[in-house]
Enzyme design. Structure first.
Site, mmCIF file in Angstrom:
data_model
loop_
_atom_site.group_PDB
_atom_site.id
_atom_site.type_symbol
_atom_site.label_atom_id
_atom_site.label_comp_id
_atom_site.label_asym_id
_atom_site.label_seq_id
_atom_site.Cartn_x
_atom_site.Cartn_y
_atom_site.Cartn_z
ATOM 1 N N ARG A 88 28.783 -48.466 30.971
ATOM 2 C CA ARG A 88 28.200 -49.576 31.718
ATOM 3 C C ARG A 88 28.441 -50.907 31.027
ATOM 4 O O ARG A 88 28.012 -51.947 31.527
ATOM 5 C CB ARG A 88 26.710 -49.346 31.771
ATOM 6 C CG ARG A 88 26.042 -49.871 32.992
ATOM 7 C CD ARG A 88 25.144 -48.791 33.450
ATOM 8 N NE ARG A 88 23.989 -49.140 34.156
ATOM 9 C CZ ARG A 88 23.358 -48.255 34.940
ATOM 10 N NH1 ARG A 88 23.837 -47.045 35.075
ATOM 11 N NH2 ARG A 88 22.285 -48.586 35.567
ATOM 12 N N ARG A 133 10.252 -44.950 41.944
ATOM 13 C CA ARG A 133 10.793 -45.270 40.628
ATOM 14 C C ARG A 133 10.215 -46.584 40.134
ATOM 15 O O ARG A 133 10.178 -47.565 40.887
ATOM 16 C CB ARG A 133 12.325 -45.365 40.707
ATOM 17 C CG ARG A 133 13.011 -44.155 40.130
ATOM 18 C CD ARG A 133 14.489 -44.228 40.323
ATOM 19 N NE ARG A 133 15.131 -45.360 39.629
ATOM 20 C CZ ARG A 133 16.439 -45.472 39.466
ATOM 21 N NH1 ARG A 133 17.241 -44.536 39.931
ATOM 22 N NH2 ARG A 133 16.940 -46.499 38.848
ATOM 23 N N ARG A 144 18.602 -55.858 37.907
ATOM 24 C CA ARG A 144 19.611 -54.817 37.691
ATOM 25 C C ARG A 144 20.942 -55.206 38.323
ATOM 26 O O ARG A 144 22.012 -54.924 37.785
ATOM 27 C CB ARG A 144 19.119 -53.475 38.224
ATOM 28 C CG ARG A 144 18.187 -52.781 37.221
ATOM 29 C CD ARG A 144 17.236 -51.811 37.875
ATOM 30 N NE ARG A 144 17.884 -50.816 38.681
ATOM 31 C CZ ARG A 144 17.339 -50.258 39.770
ATOM 32 N NH1 ARG A 144 16.142 -50.606 40.170
ATOM 33 N NH2 ARG A 144 18.004 -49.359 40.440
#
Ligand code: ADP
Length: 197
Positions: A88, A133, A144
């Site tokens: 990532r 979540r 994000r």
């Protein structure tokens, strides 16, 4: 077959990674799932990762790399895997390459999942309601997506330069998207060994 799925949060990588792993009889390795399992069972790794995850930030590279290299060294990953959510960052990508090279291995393909941004936020908010979540609140989702743009998107060039990057249009029916990915991998010489689901 060593494949990696690249794409923003909400692109459907988890769903597709699971199906591709079944089709090729290899493990689906999701760093997000491993972190969530560690948070759930209250391990030291989970305690370390939780703050970053809840803020929508990335867990530090050295923590992630150590965890993934342990996982990749397990016997069930000897003949391949589908990586989901890793690497990532450019540091993760280059250290993964070094880890693999030392073992005489390399990634075979990177599939980039393409989804328009508006659709991503809608999907993530929907998932927040279904799964609860803790990182699926609107603020954290935006964070994000920003982190993806800044830290993960550069990997597209990294893998394109190595001839590994392939696009999968990730909007539409789940089955159709799976089939697109399977067709692409088959064309690259990786024939599925089972039905994807
Ligand atoms: P999504 O891609 O939908 O945001 P993931 O389940 O892949 O969700 O990851 C959830 C969180 O876990 C990330 O926001 C991050 O905090 C952490 N994480 C997962 N994979 C990595 C990684 N390779 N490097 C750093 N942090 C990661």
């Amino acid at each position: 077959m060593r494949a990696m799925l690249l794409g923003p949060p909400g692109a459907g990588k988890g769903t597709q990674a699971e199906r591709l792993a079944t089709a090729y009889a290899v493990p689906h390795i999701s760093t997000g799932d491993i972190f969530r399992a560690n948070v759930q069972s209250a391990t030291a790794l989970g305690a370390e990762a939780k703050g970053y995850m809840d803020r929508g930030e990335l867990v530090p590279d050295d923590v992630v790399n150590r965890m993934v290299f342990d996982r990749l060294a397990q016997p069930d990953a000897a003949d391949g895997y589908v990586l989901d959510g890793y690497p990532r960052t450019p540091v993760q990508a280059s250290e993964l390459d070094a880890f693999l090279a030392e073992r005489g291995e390399a990634l075979d393909a990177v599939l980039r999942f393409d989804v328009p941004e508006g659709e991503l936020v809608a999907r993530l908010l929907g998932r927040a309601q279904e799964q609860g979540r803790t990182d699926d609140t609107e603020d954290v989702i935006r964070k994000r997506l920003l982190v993806y743009e800044e830290q993960t998107k550069p990997l597209e060039d990294y893998y394109a330069a190595r001839g590994l990057l392939h696009d999968v249009e990730a909007v539409g029916e789940i089955d159709v998207i799976t089939q697109r990915a399977l067709d692409l991998l088959t064309e690259l010489g990786h024939t599925p060994v089972a039905q994807p689901r």
